[in-house]
Enzyme design. Structure first.
Site, PDB file in Angstrom:
ATOM      1  N   HIS A  32       7.827  10.456 -17.774  1.00 41.25           N
ATOM      2  CA  HIS A  32       8.101   8.905 -17.357  1.00 41.25           C
ATOM      3  C   HIS A  32       7.642   8.519 -16.080  1.00 41.25           C
ATOM      4  CE1 HIS A  32      10.787  10.809 -14.063  1.00 41.25           C
ATOM      5  NE2 HIS A  32      11.099  11.561 -14.991  1.00 41.25           N
ATOM      6  N   GLU A  41      16.166  16.425 -19.477  1.00 33.12           N
ATOM      7  CA  GLU A  41      15.691  17.323 -18.443  1.00 33.12           C
ATOM      8  C   GLU A  41      16.710  18.160 -18.261  1.00 33.12           C
ATOM      9  OE1 GLU A  41      13.650  18.521 -16.772  1.00 33.12           O
ATOM     10  OE2 GLU A  41      12.795  17.398 -15.320  1.00 33.12           O
TER      11      GLU A  41
END
Length: 198
Positions: free
Chosen positions: A14, A85
Protein backbone atom coordinates in the site's frame (compact mmCIF):
# COMPACT_ATOMS: atom_id res chain seq x y z
CA UNK A 1 19.39 -15.72 -19.92
CA UNK A 2 16.61 -16.84 -17.59
CA UNK A 3 13.25 -17.50 -19.20
CA UNK A 4 9.98 -16.81 -17.49
CA UNK A 5 7.32 -19.53 -17.47
CA UNK A 6 3.77 -19.35 -16.19
CA UNK A 7 1.74 -16.64 -14.53
CA UNK A 8 2.99 -13.53 -12.77
CA UNK A 9 2.20 -12.80 -9.14
CA UNK A 10 2.48 -9.09 -8.40
CA UNK A 11 2.82 -8.08 -4.76
CA UNK A 12 1.93 -4.44 -4.16
CA UNK A 13 2.50 -2.72 -0.84
CA UNK A 14 0.00 0.00 0.00
CA UNK A 15 0.94 3.65 -0.37
CA UNK A 16 2.28 5.79 2.45
CA UNK A 17 0.29 6.44 5.64
CA UNK A 18 1.27 8.79 8.46
CA UNK A 19 2.51 5.87 10.52
CA UNK A 20 4.49 4.20 7.74
CA UNK A 21 6.08 7.57 7.03
CA UNK A 22 7.02 7.89 10.71
CA UNK A 23 8.27 4.31 11.06
CA UNK A 24 5.52 3.23 13.45
CA UNK A 25 4.44 -0.43 13.43
CA UNK A 26 1.01 -0.45 11.84
CA UNK A 27 -0.96 -3.66 12.09
CA UNK A 28 -4.60 -3.35 13.10
CA UNK A 29 -4.78 0.46 13.16
CA UNK A 30 -6.79 1.34 10.06
CA UNK A 31 -5.13 4.48 8.68
CA UNK A 32 -5.84 6.23 5.37
CA UNK A 33 -3.22 7.02 2.76
CA UNK A 34 -1.46 10.36 2.89
CA UNK A 35 -1.64 12.65 -0.15
CA UNK A 36 1.83 11.44 -1.09
CA UNK A 37 0.70 7.85 -0.66
CA UNK A 38 -2.14 8.48 -3.09
CA UNK A 39 0.30 10.02 -5.60
CA UNK A 40 2.54 6.96 -5.39
CA UNK A 41 -0.48 4.74 -6.01
CA UNK A 42 -1.28 6.83 -9.10
CA UNK A 43 2.22 6.00 -10.34
CA UNK A 44 1.41 2.33 -9.87
CA UNK A 45 -1.76 2.80 -11.90
CA UNK A 46 0.31 3.81 -14.93
CA UNK A 47 2.65 0.84 -14.38
CA UNK A 48 -0.25 -1.65 -14.37
CA UNK A 49 -2.36 -0.05 -17.10
CA UNK A 50 -3.56 -2.62 -19.61
CA UNK A 51 -2.69 -5.63 -17.45
CA UNK A 52 -5.38 -8.26 -16.95
CA UNK A 53 -5.55 -10.33 -13.80
CA UNK A 54 -7.26 -13.64 -13.17
CA UNK A 55 -7.35 -12.78 -9.46
CA UNK A 56 -6.93 -9.60 -7.42
CA UNK A 57 -6.63 -9.91 -3.64
CA UNK A 58 -6.46 -7.21 -1.01
CA UNK A 59 -6.07 -6.89 2.72
CA UNK A 60 -9.24 -5.63 4.42
CA UNK A 61 -7.38 -2.55 5.73
CA UNK A 62 -8.32 0.73 4.04
CA UNK A 63 -4.73 1.58 3.10
CA UNK A 64 -4.51 -1.56 0.94
CA UNK A 65 -8.05 -1.31 -0.45
CA UNK A 66 -7.52 2.37 -1.35
CA UNK A 67 -4.28 1.53 -3.17
CA UNK A 68 -6.08 -1.18 -5.17
CA UNK A 69 -8.86 1.28 -6.02
CA UNK A 70 -6.47 4.02 -7.16
CA UNK A 71 -4.60 1.52 -9.30
CA UNK A 72 -7.93 0.70 -10.96
CA UNK A 73 -8.42 -2.80 -9.56
CA UNK A 74 -10.68 -2.03 -6.62
CA UNK A 75 -13.85 -3.38 -8.26
CA UNK A 76 -12.09 -6.66 -9.05
CA UNK A 77 -10.39 -7.00 -5.66
CA UNK A 78 -11.45 -9.72 -3.25
CA UNK A 79 -10.84 -8.94 0.42
CA UNK A 80 -8.81 -11.67 2.10
CA UNK A 81 -8.33 -11.71 5.87
CA UNK A 82 -5.07 -13.64 5.54
CA UNK A 83 -3.52 -10.51 3.97
CA UNK A 84 -3.81 -8.46 7.16
CA UNK A 85 -0.54 -7.09 8.50
CA UNK A 86 1.09 -8.72 11.51
CA UNK A 87 -0.63 -8.27 14.84
CA UNK A 88 2.08 -6.34 16.69
CA UNK A 89 0.37 -6.64 20.07
CA UNK A 90 1.60 -3.97 22.51
CA UNK A 91 4.14 -2.76 19.93
CA UNK A 92 1.33 -1.44 17.71
CA UNK A 93 2.01 2.19 16.84
CA UNK A 94 5.51 2.16 18.29
CA UNK A 95 8.78 2.90 16.49
CA UNK A 96 11.75 0.54 16.63
CA UNK A 97 13.88 3.26 18.25
CA UNK A 98 11.36 3.62 21.09
CA UNK A 99 11.12 -0.14 21.62
CA UNK A 100 14.91 -0.36 21.79
CA UNK A 101 14.95 2.05 24.72
CA UNK A 102 13.29 -0.78 26.68
CA UNK A 103 14.81 -3.70 24.78
CA UNK A 104 18.27 -2.73 23.47
CA UNK A 105 19.07 -4.37 20.16
CA UNK A 106 15.48 -5.49 19.55
CA UNK A 107 15.00 -6.82 16.01
CA UNK A 108 11.51 -7.57 14.77
CA UNK A 109 12.67 -10.43 12.54
CA UNK A 110 14.71 -12.09 15.30
CA UNK A 111 12.72 -11.25 18.41
CA UNK A 112 9.13 -10.77 17.26
CA UNK A 113 6.72 -9.04 19.62
CA UNK A 114 5.92 -10.27 23.13
CA UNK A 115 2.15 -10.50 22.69
CA UNK A 116 1.62 -10.28 18.94
CA UNK A 117 1.59 -12.84 16.14
CA UNK A 118 4.63 -15.04 15.67
CA UNK A 119 6.49 -15.33 12.39
CA UNK A 120 5.33 -18.94 12.16
CA UNK A 121 1.68 -17.89 12.51
CA UNK A 122 2.02 -15.29 9.75
CA UNK A 123 3.92 -17.84 7.65
CA UNK A 124 0.87 -20.12 7.83
CA UNK A 125 -1.30 -17.26 6.56
CA UNK A 126 1.19 -16.54 3.76
CA UNK A 127 1.15 -20.21 2.74
CA UNK A 128 -2.64 -20.11 2.45
CA UNK A 129 -2.38 -17.03 0.21
CA UNK A 130 0.20 -18.78 -1.96
CA UNK A 131 -2.05 -21.83 -2.35
CA UNK A 132 -4.88 -19.53 -3.45
CA UNK A 133 -2.62 -17.68 -5.90
CA UNK A 134 -1.37 -20.92 -7.46
CA UNK A 135 -4.96 -21.94 -8.23
CA UNK A 136 -5.82 -18.69 -10.05
CA UNK A 137 -4.96 -19.85 -13.57
CA UNK A 138 -3.44 -16.53 -14.63
CA UNK A 139 -1.73 -13.39 -13.41
CA UNK A 140 -2.51 -12.27 -9.85
CA UNK A 141 -2.23 -8.92 -8.04
CA UNK A 142 -1.96 -8.88 -4.24
CA UNK A 143 -2.35 -5.62 -2.26
CA UNK A 144 -1.13 -5.80 1.32
CA UNK A 145 1.44 -4.64 3.89
CA UNK A 146 5.18 -4.45 4.37
CA UNK A 147 5.97 -7.20 6.85
CA UNK A 148 3.22 -9.51 5.59
CA UNK A 149 4.44 -9.20 1.99
CA UNK A 150 8.06 -9.72 3.05
CA UNK A 151 6.97 -12.93 4.77
CA UNK A 152 4.99 -13.94 1.69
CA UNK A 153 8.05 -13.33 -0.49
CA UNK A 154 10.16 -15.55 1.76
CA UNK A 155 7.55 -18.31 1.75
CA UNK A 156 7.21 -18.03 -2.06
CA UNK A 157 10.91 -18.96 -2.19
CA UNK A 158 10.23 -21.75 0.33
CA UNK A 159 12.32 -20.00 2.99
CA UNK A 160 11.49 -19.58 6.67
CA UNK A 161 9.12 -16.66 7.39
CA UNK A 162 11.92 -14.83 9.22
CA UNK A 163 13.88 -14.68 5.94
CA UNK A 164 11.51 -11.85 5.02
CA UNK A 165 13.82 -9.68 7.11
CA UNK A 166 16.24 -9.68 4.16
CA UNK A 167 13.59 -8.38 1.75
CA UNK A 168 13.28 -4.63 2.33
CA UNK A 169 10.05 -3.17 0.95
CA UNK A 170 9.07 0.47 0.51
CA UNK A 171 5.56 1.86 0.39
CA UNK A 172 3.78 1.52 -2.97
CA UNK A 173 6.50 -0.93 -4.02
CA UNK A 174 5.87 -3.47 -6.76
CA UNK A 175 7.29 -7.00 -6.64
CA UNK A 176 7.07 -9.54 -9.44
CA UNK A 177 7.08 -13.21 -8.49
CA UNK A 178 6.76 -16.11 -10.86
CA UNK A 179 8.41 -19.20 -12.24
CA UNK A 180 11.59 -20.16 -14.00
CA UNK A 181 10.52 -23.55 -15.34
CA UNK A 182 8.97 -25.25 -12.27
CA UNK A 183 10.99 -23.21 -9.73
CA UNK A 184 9.26 -20.38 -7.85
CA UNK A 185 11.43 -17.27 -8.22
CA UNK A 186 11.50 -13.54 -7.58
CA UNK A 187 11.88 -11.61 -10.83
CA UNK A 188 11.71 -8.12 -9.33
CA UNK A 189 11.60 -6.94 -5.73
CA UNK A 190 10.89 -3.50 -4.19
CA UNK A 191 10.46 -1.68 -7.50
CA UNK A 192 9.60 1.94 -6.65
CA UNK A 193 10.68 3.46 -9.97
CA UNK A 194 7.13 4.86 -10.41
CA UNK A 195 7.63 7.05 -7.33
CA UNK A 196 7.07 4.71 -4.40
CA UNK A 197 8.34 5.54 -0.95
CA UNK A 198 10.38 4.13 1.85
Amino acid sequence: MATRHGAAVLLIRHGETEWSRDGRHTGSTDLPLTDEGRQHAEGLRARLAGREFALVLTSPMQRARATAAIVGLGDQAEVLEDLREYDYGSYEGRRTADIREERPGWDFWLDGTPDGETHSEVGVRADRVIRRVLQAGGDVAVFAHGHLLRTLGARWMRLAPEAGGALALGTAALCDLGFERERRVVWTWNDTSHGGGR
